[in-house]
Design a protein around this motif. Structure first.
Motif, short mmCIF file in Angstrom:
data_model
loop_
_atom_site.label_atom_id
_atom_site.label_comp_id
_atom_site.label_asym_id
_atom_site.label_seq_id
_atom_site.Cartn_x
_atom_site.Cartn_y
_atom_site.Cartn_z
N PHE B 118 0.83 -1.20 0.00
CA PHE B 118 0.00 0.00 0.00
C PHE B 118 0.87 1.26 0.00
N GLY B 119 0.37 2.29 -0.66
CA GLY B 119 1.09 3.55 -0.69
C GLY B 119 0.78 4.39 0.53
N GLU B 120 -0.33 5.10 0.47
CA GLU B 120 -0.61 6.05 1.54
C GLU B 120 -2.05 6.54 1.41
N ILE B 121 -2.69 6.79 2.53
CA ILE B 121 -4.01 7.43 2.48
C ILE B 121 -4.02 8.55 3.52
N PHE B 122 -4.56 9.69 3.12
CA PHE B 122 -4.73 10.78 4.09
C PHE B 122 -5.98 11.57 3.73
N PRO B 123 -6.62 12.13 4.75
CA PRO B 123 -7.86 12.88 4.48
C PRO B 123 -7.57 14.15 3.68
N ALA B 124 -8.51 14.50 2.83
CA ALA B 124 -8.41 15.75 2.07
C ALA B 124 -9.67 16.55 2.31
N PHE B 125 -9.48 17.77 2.80
CA PHE B 125 -10.59 18.69 3.01
C PHE B 125 -10.57 19.65 1.83
N PHE B 126 -11.39 19.38 0.84
CA PHE B 126 -11.19 19.89 -0.51
C PHE B 126 -9.77 19.51 -0.90
N LEU B 127 -8.83 20.44 -1.05
CA LEU B 127 -7.46 20.03 -1.36
C LEU B 127 -6.52 20.35 -0.21
N GLU B 128 -7.08 20.66 0.93
CA GLU B 128 -6.28 20.92 2.13
C GLU B 128 -6.06 19.61 2.88
N VAL B 129 -4.88 19.45 3.46
CA VAL B 129 -4.61 18.23 4.23
C VAL B 129 -4.24 18.63 5.65
N ILE B 130 -4.02 17.61 6.49
CA ILE B 130 -3.69 17.90 7.89
C ILE B 130 -2.17 18.02 8.04
N ILE B 148 -8.13 3.21 19.33
CA ILE B 148 -8.38 4.51 18.67
C ILE B 148 -7.12 5.36 18.72
N ILE B 149 -6.75 5.90 17.58
CA ILE B 149 -5.64 6.86 17.50
C ILE B 149 -6.16 8.12 16.81
N GLU B 150 -5.78 9.26 17.36
CA GLU B 150 -6.15 10.52 16.73
C GLU B 150 -4.91 11.27 16.24
N VAL B 151 -5.02 11.79 15.02
CA VAL B 151 -4.00 12.68 14.47
C VAL B 151 -4.63 14.06 14.41
N ARG B 152 -4.06 15.00 15.17
CA ARG B 152 -4.66 16.34 15.25
C ARG B 152 -3.69 17.38 14.69
N GLY B 153 -4.22 18.35 14.00
CA GLY B 153 -3.31 19.35 13.47
C GLY B 153 -4.02 20.50 12.79
N ASP B 154 -3.21 21.38 12.17
CA ASP B 154 -3.72 22.52 11.42
C ASP B 154 -3.84 22.12 9.95
#
Lengths: 191, 1209
Positions: B118-130, B148-154
């Motif tokens: 597998f490569g990678e998956i990350f959330p996209a908020f429109f084209l903004e990422v965390i 449960i793990i949380e990744v928090r950021g700007d």
């Protein structure tokens, strides 16, 4: 003890459905026909996964990290039937005497690898005589076998035409289950 | 007295017996385990890895100690820590590894033996990422509940060019609108307005991870989505920028990895053209977005692992459901799939609420799923998650000819047949795929209904067969798959020794008018391989039979090649790169038949003292390749390449073990290298390097938000010889978003880099200027990778108030020629008018014809113009075309000539070595470039790749003694001095010796021609004649005497100096098919994929015919590095070359100008673009990796010797 080894050998011989997505084992056969003998080497690479790991763990590396001589011998006996499964060798018109197979075994990159060597002694071949070597793969043979047949000490294949593209000094084929292949050797040179 | 040895044996024997007994017991259980496995108790855990054995192993594994692991009794995943991204994304915190829990599948210090691809998956908020600030274990699973793990950021920018776009949509932080209006470049480190969270939840017993993504408003006031203030400002400059009613979408960017074949219901495996059809047929406009609606994305792979992505039912926030006025009455569990390029795909699942009050949150729920290799193992789970009732479907696949059960990994495809019809012309909808297990059995879940199935166990796919799934009982199917045929070949050289080589199976087909081959010759939807045709330049009215490539296979050192094909009549072509002959063998083979062929190849050229090298190569370490290292080295050696630089994306690979394992050491030498891959600031190869096996990326370095010079310094530190002796090669510099020169705005006419914000014309005033400044500030790359900053992170300006570019000129080589991408080799010239489309002519006329201001509906009518008028108004064919202030499409060769002509802005005259490389990613794939096309001939003084040292390679490149070619070997000497030399002429007259060599098939019957380039200008016919190359016994030589005074049409430096650099260019017209495939598949570059999103907003788009063709036949092309000649006829003892510094050309604002960089003999229809973003099906196949014939060249050993030395292999 023999029941235990037999059970293990049986287990090793039949891939379970649980391994539907495992890699295949690989098998390679090298045959070299000489005027007075045939040398046969079978090289076998077990599929990675449970079987390789269990074999290695129990036989080779379960004893303080090193192979114990007696257990290595057991391992060789267990692996040999799997290596030779379904293969049958023939020198047409002759009944050669076989010597005890020699087996080597090792563990590479998580996979069990083994090589077996056997020599069939034959009466010396006359200058104009031919010798036909054949190999069969039984219907039940579970592995396609990459097979190489070479001549040695002056013998060459004489049953294949040599075109301008140069039939080589060696011959290979993929031996599939149910197939029989043969090669005829003599003293003639390839042009 | 007892025997010590016996005691020792006995002591070890007893526990061993116990062990053996235990093993037997285990084996006995294992014997029945195939039917029923003992169920382990379910659990789930989350923790930070402290040892590599806790990680996920496998070819794609990137996890590292310190990363975060989630595992249960079924699966294990790795979320990377707050480090720089070890994949191709920007930030840590993304999910990078995933595999099923396996008996032996764990990480280890050398990468592990799991099956992560597998490569990678990350959330996209429109084209903004965390941009993650912290990673927290919310529940470690010790309580028996979900881990449960949380990744928090700007908010963080995936691509800084989209910073403004993202601000308008997502409000991640204070956008500082007024700054942008005044031309201040934006930052991403302003006060955050939104906190982003990705919450990974793993339930005990689940084979999926639930991913909850959350946005929380951190401000005291309400936030609107999109940002109404920004939209208001934008609409002043972009009148068409209308976002009324627009719902801001969120979803995920998913890099499934090229080792996995993406399958989407409705499209099957044909993502590339299926999506093209979706966009072509789409009538979706803003506020909706075009794309393909689906309930699942799933991959398949025969390596025993598959990955999937789905979204949860959400009546309120599902994006497509919310926009159902546009998409129709769609369920609230669908997502909008947008693109797949360079190994990444993008899907939007949810819509952000129009407003978030202070402290309010918005949460979207999606699933990342793991399966056992096929699509069905993913879909089965998705049916469950979506609450859809299903029935079990089992079956067995048989060979159509023999009626024997097929083996494992045969494909079974399931289609929906709404009206029960399974006729091909009704185009049933493909919905699922299953692999057979060992004895041809398969099983999957389907909702009750009418279906069709098809199967493929080899090369061909069977017909549609209807079946029904009832709600009452399981369905059992008996499925037949067409039989395949097989070709087995043995390839030797003229000494009879087996050699690595390539076998290309070529068949014939009858063209069908108006259709493309993919519409009748093969089926991409079911994952059949693309069959490349012999040429891309067919006359559509010519319906005579054409050739196509059925399949390609390579032999390794054993000379053996075998491949499955569709039964039929073919010609097998055997080749080994451009130095060996091409041998053809005709054959016919029926169902289940085997054709056995022998071939002998002759080495027709072997340039003395030169080795051939390909310095840009990808394999398993690259997300967009995934190619097994064994297959990689076999295919390189099979193409006759002698030296290769391993250059995976952000991963330092070493091919040497694989070369030895495949006994290719007499043929191939590898050099450890890296393609440092930034997201939008260029790709750089570095070699020779050290490989750090203690690092999961093997020593690759960070690049995120780092300026180029620092990147260069850091990778030079990884040099295996020394930092100074590490070659930095700028790859494909004119690639759009991936090219260093393009992204840093290197002027295509002067070679000088500058930021767009600094280059707004002085004569632009008023609103026009404000608009230009705002757009340049908002939409060009920014951040510390592009703009120099002080210690506080503030942008630096020079004394003129201009922002300071970070562009560094301190590299060593330029990859001028990349793969088959002739479109970025030279600057694009105006084509002959007769080759232009009507649309293109009208566009060009619109640039120069004054509109009728009083006529609102004024438009150009070609009938109003005579041919002569059009010819007079349009740019001269052969002139470089400009688009606004820039060259429309820039090419690396012309850039390199600029560098040779001009000093850098700081006064240094820097000379870069030109290289040419394949940038190959795959194995015998039609979407790829073959290794060695092009390649380099570099001088080492011998012809033995085995004894070549890294120093010899570095010396050759540093001294510019390198020739770039895709076929012919060419050479040049001036006054007896070789390529790369600086020659001092004391007479003003020089003697130029020219040479070309080529194998017969490279030249064909079309011949070769040459030209000499002097200070960027072609020498005219009075000096070089007509440029014809006449090969005799495959060799051509010619000597030309040149008086420097004769070069009056070239540019010379001021002061009467006649210093001149010379480059030899050679070309031919022979189509090198089938040894080299035409570039037939148009690419999907990453920027165009992003353009899918940008285009509905009014950005992007091009005029057909006014950019280079993307599809070309590959014809011979070679050029040398320069020889520099210093004119010292005045006897001044000069030793330093004075560059010519010709007057600098420039584009005329807003119009395609007739800028002449240098004269051209003829218009040259170059074209084609890089192919590394292809997504056609890749055949991963098991090559036999252990070869019995360990040997040196020319030596065969006997079987007994092989056995005796077996332990020493």
């Amino acid at each position: 003890m023999s029941i235990v080894v037999g059970l293990l050998a049986l287990c090793l011989l039949f891939p379970s459905a649980a391994q539907a997505h495992d890699f295949e084992p690989e098998r390679q056969l090298l045959v070299q026909v000489f005027p007075d003998r045939v040398d046969i080497m079978v090289e076998y690479l077990e599929a990675p996964g449970e079987r390789s790991a269990m074999f290695s763990a129990q036989y080779l590396f379960g004893l303080g990290g090193g192979a114990d001589e007696a257990f290595e011998e057991l391992a060789k006996r267990a692996i040999l039937p799997r290596m030779l499964d379904g293969l049958k060798f023939e020198v047409v018109g002759e009944q050669p005497r076989t010597n005890e197979p020699e087996v080597k075994i090792r563990h590479v990159d998580g996979r069990l690898m083994a090589a077996a060597m056997v020599t069939y002694d034959l009466p010396p071949l006359g200058e104009d005589e031919r010798r036909t070597f054949a190999v069969h793969a039984a219907d039940r043979s579970f592995l396609t076998t990459r097979t190489f047949i070479y001549g040695g000490e002056g013998l060459t294949r004489v049953d294949e035409p040599t075109g301008e593209d140069g039939a080589a000094a060696a011959e290979f084929f993929g031996l599939h289950r149910g197939q029989r292949w043969q090669a005829v050797f003599g003293q003639e040179k390839i042009e | 007295m007892h025997d010590e040895r016996n005691v020792k044996t006995r002591r070890s024997f007893l526990p061993s017996l116990l062990l053996l007994f235990a093993a037997a017991l285990t084996a006995g259980i294992g014997l029945f385990a195939g039917c029923q496995q003992e169920e382990e108790s379910s659990y789930a855990r989350a923790f930070q890895a402290t040892h590599r054995t806790q990680l996920v192993g496998g070819p794609g594994a990137l996890g590292e100690v310190g990363d975060w692991v989630m595992e249960n009794d079924q699966i294990r995943i790795v979320i990377q820590d707050l480090s720089f991204n070890r994949g191709t994304g920007l930030f840590g915190g993304s999910l990078i590894d995933a595999d099923l829990v396996r008996h032996d599948g764990q990480g280890d210090p050398f990468g592990g033996n799991g099956r992560d691809t597998f490569g990678e998956i990350f959330p996209a908020f429109f084209l903004e990422v965390i941009d993650p600030q912290e990673i927290v274990v919310v529940n470690d699973g010790a309580d028996g509940e979900a881990a449960i793990i949380e990744v928090r950021g700007d908010g963080g920018e995936f691509v800084t060019m989209l910073r403004f776009f993202n601000q308008a949509m997502i409000n991640a932080y204070d956008p500082a609108i007024s700054d942008i209006l005044f031309g201040s470049l934006p930052h991403s480190d302003k006060e955050p307005w939104v906190q982003f969270t990705a919450r990974y939840i793993l339930e005990p017993g689940a084979k999926y991870v639930r991913i909850e993504t959350e946005m929380e408003n951190l401000r005291n006031g309400t936030l609107t989505f999109p940002n109404s203030d920004l939209i208001g400002v934008a609409s002043q400059f972009l009148p068409d920028f209308d976002l009324s009613g627009f719902t801001v979408p969120t979803g995920s960017a998913i890099g499934f990895g090229a080792a996995n074949d993406l399958f989407i219901p409705g499209l099957g495996y044909d993502i590339r053209f299926g999506m093209e059809d979706v966009f072509r047929q789409s009538e979706i406009d803003l506020p909706a977005l075009p794309g393909h609606l689906t309930d699942v994305l799933a991959t398949s792979s025969t390596s025993g692992i598959s990955y999937g992505y789905a979204t949860a039912f959400d009546e309120e926030n599902n994006f497509a459901h919310r926009m159902r006025d546009h998409y129709g009455d769609v369920d609230a569990n669908l997502m909008l799939f947008l693109f797949e390029a360079a190994g990444y795909g993008g899907a939007f699942t949810h819509g952000v609420p129009e407003e978030l009050g202070p402290g309010e949150t918005f949460t979207a729920v999606n699933y990342f799923l793991l399966g056992s290799g096929d699509v069905a193992s993913i879909r089965d789970q998705v049916y469950g998650l979506h609450g859809i009732d299903t029935q079990t479907v089992t079956g067995r696949v048989y060979d159509e000819t023999t009626a024997q059960a097929v083996g494992k990994d045969a494909y079974v495809f399931i289609y929906e047949a709404a009206d029960g019809s399974c006729r091909a012309e009704d185009e049933p909808t493909i919905v699922n795929q299953a692999f057979t297990r060992g004895e041809g059995y398969f099983q999957l879940q389907l909702p009750p209904g009418q279906y069709c199935h098809r199967a493929r166990s080899g090369a061909a796919t069977g017909d549609y067969v209807p079946f029904e799934v009832s709600a009452d009982e399981p369905t059992n199917l008996r499925v037949f798959a067409p039989s395949s045929a097989r070709v087995e070949a043995f390839i030797v050289d003229t000494t009879g020794n087996p050699i690595p080589a390539k076998m290309t199976i070529v068949g014939e087909y009858d063209p069908q008018p108006g259709l493309e081959t993919r519409q009748y010759l093969f089926e991409l939807m079911v994952g059949e391989r693309w069959r490349t045709s012999e040429s891309v330049n067919f006359d559509p009215d010519d319906l005579s039979p054409r050739q196509f490539i059925e399949n390609i296979e390579f032999s390794s050192a054993d000379g053996h090649a075998a491949v499955d094909i569709v039964p039929g009549q073919y010609t097998a072509y055997f080749s080994r790169g451009a130095e060996y002959s091409l041998v053809a063998k005709e054959f016919e083979v029926g169902p289940n038949g085997v054709a056995r062929l022998n071939a002998q190849l002759e080495r027709q050229i072997n340039p003395d003292g030169y080795l051939s090298g390909d310095f840009h190569m990808h394999a398993e370490g690259s997300i967009d390749s995934g190619l097994d290292y064994n297959d990689r080295v076999i295919s390189i050696a099979g193409e006759g390449v002698e030296v290769v630089v391993a250059s995976d994306h952000n991963f330092i690979s070493d091919y040497t073990p694989y070369i030895h394992r495949n006994q290719l050491q007499p043929f191939l030498r590898s050099i450890i290298g890296l393609e440092l891959t930034t997201m939008e600031a260029g790709h750089f190869n570095a070699f020779p390097l050290r490989q750090d096996i203690t690092s999961q990326s093997r020593g690759s370095v960070a690049w995120q938000n780092i300026p180029p010079q620092e990147i260069f310094d850091n990778i030079r530190e990884m040099g295996s010889i020394s930092p100074e002796d590490t070659i930095i090669q700028v790859n494909h510099p004119r690639d759009s978003i991936l090219g260093y020169f393009s992204q840093h705005y290197v002027d295509a006419l002067t070679g000088v880099a500058d930021l767009p914000i600094n280059t707004i014309p002085d004569d632009l005033t008023g609103t026009d200027r404000t608009q230009a400044v705002a757009l340049a500030a908002a939409m060009s790359p920014s951040g510390p990778a592009f703009v120099q900053t002080d210690d506080d992170g503030e942008y630096l300006k020079d004394e003129d108030g201009n922002y300071m570019s970070t562009f560094s000129y301190n590299f060593d080589a330029i990859e001028v020629y990349n793969g088959k991408r002739l479109s970025v080799l030279r600057h694009f010239r105006m084509p002959p008018i007769e080759e232009l489309s009507e649309e293109a002519i009208i566009y060009l006329l619109e640039q120069v014809v004054e509109p009728d201001e009083e006529d609102d509906e004024w438009e150009i009518d070609l009938n109003d113009f005579t041919d002569e008028e059009i010819a007079a108004l349009l740019p001269t064919p052969g002139a470089i075309l400009c688009d606004g202030d820039d060259v429309a499409v820039a090419g690396g060769l012309d850039d390199w000539y600029n560098f040779l002509n001009y000093r850098r802005p700081d006064g240094r005259y820097l000379t870069y070595t030109a290289t040419g490389n394949s940038d190959s990613h795959h194995y015998g794939s039609p979407s790829d470039t073959e290794p060695g096309y092009p390649k380099n001939y570099f001088w080492v003084g011998h012809n033995d790749p085995q004894r070549m040292t890294s120093n010899e390679l570095v010396d050759a490149l540093k001294s510019h003694h390198n020739i770039v070619t895709n076929g012919p070997f060419i050479n040049m000497r001036i006054d007896g001095q070789p390529i790369g030399s600086t020659v001092v002429s004391t007479t003003g007259t020089i003697e130029i010796e020219l040479e070309a060599r080529a194998a017969d098939w490279v030249v064909g019957d079309k011949g070769l021609r040459y030209t000499l380039v002097a200070n960027g200008e072609f020498l005219d016919e009075t000096i070089v004649g007509d440029g014809t190359i006449e090969l005799t016994d495959r060799v051509w030589t010619e000597t030309i005497t040149v008086d420097l005074d004769e070069l009056s049409h070239t540019h010379f430096a001021d002061g009467g100096l006649r210093d001149t650099w010379f480059v030899l260019e050679v070309e031919g017209d022979n189509n090198m098919f089938p040894a080299v495939q035409p570039a037939e598949i148009p690419p999907v570059p990453f920027d165009e994929a992003l353009g899918v999103i940008a285009e509905p907003f009014g950005f992007g788009g091009s005029i057909e015919g006014l950019e280079p063709s993307e599809m070309v036949d590959v014809t011979p092309l070679a050029f040398t590095n320069p020889i520099w000649v210093i004119d010292d006829s005045a006897g001044e003892g000069r030793t330093e070359f004075e560059p010519p510094e010709p007057p600098k050309a420039s584009c005329v604002d807003g119009e395609p100008s007739r800028t002449e960089l240098r004269s051209l003999h003829d218009y040259m229809p170059f074209g084609e673009r890089r192919l590394d973003a292809e997504t056609v099906h890749i055949d991963r196949h098991a090559h036999d990796h252990f070869n019995p014939i360990q040997r040196e060249l020319g030596e065969l050993r006997d079987v007994r010797a092989l056995f005796n030395h077996w332990h020493e292999h």
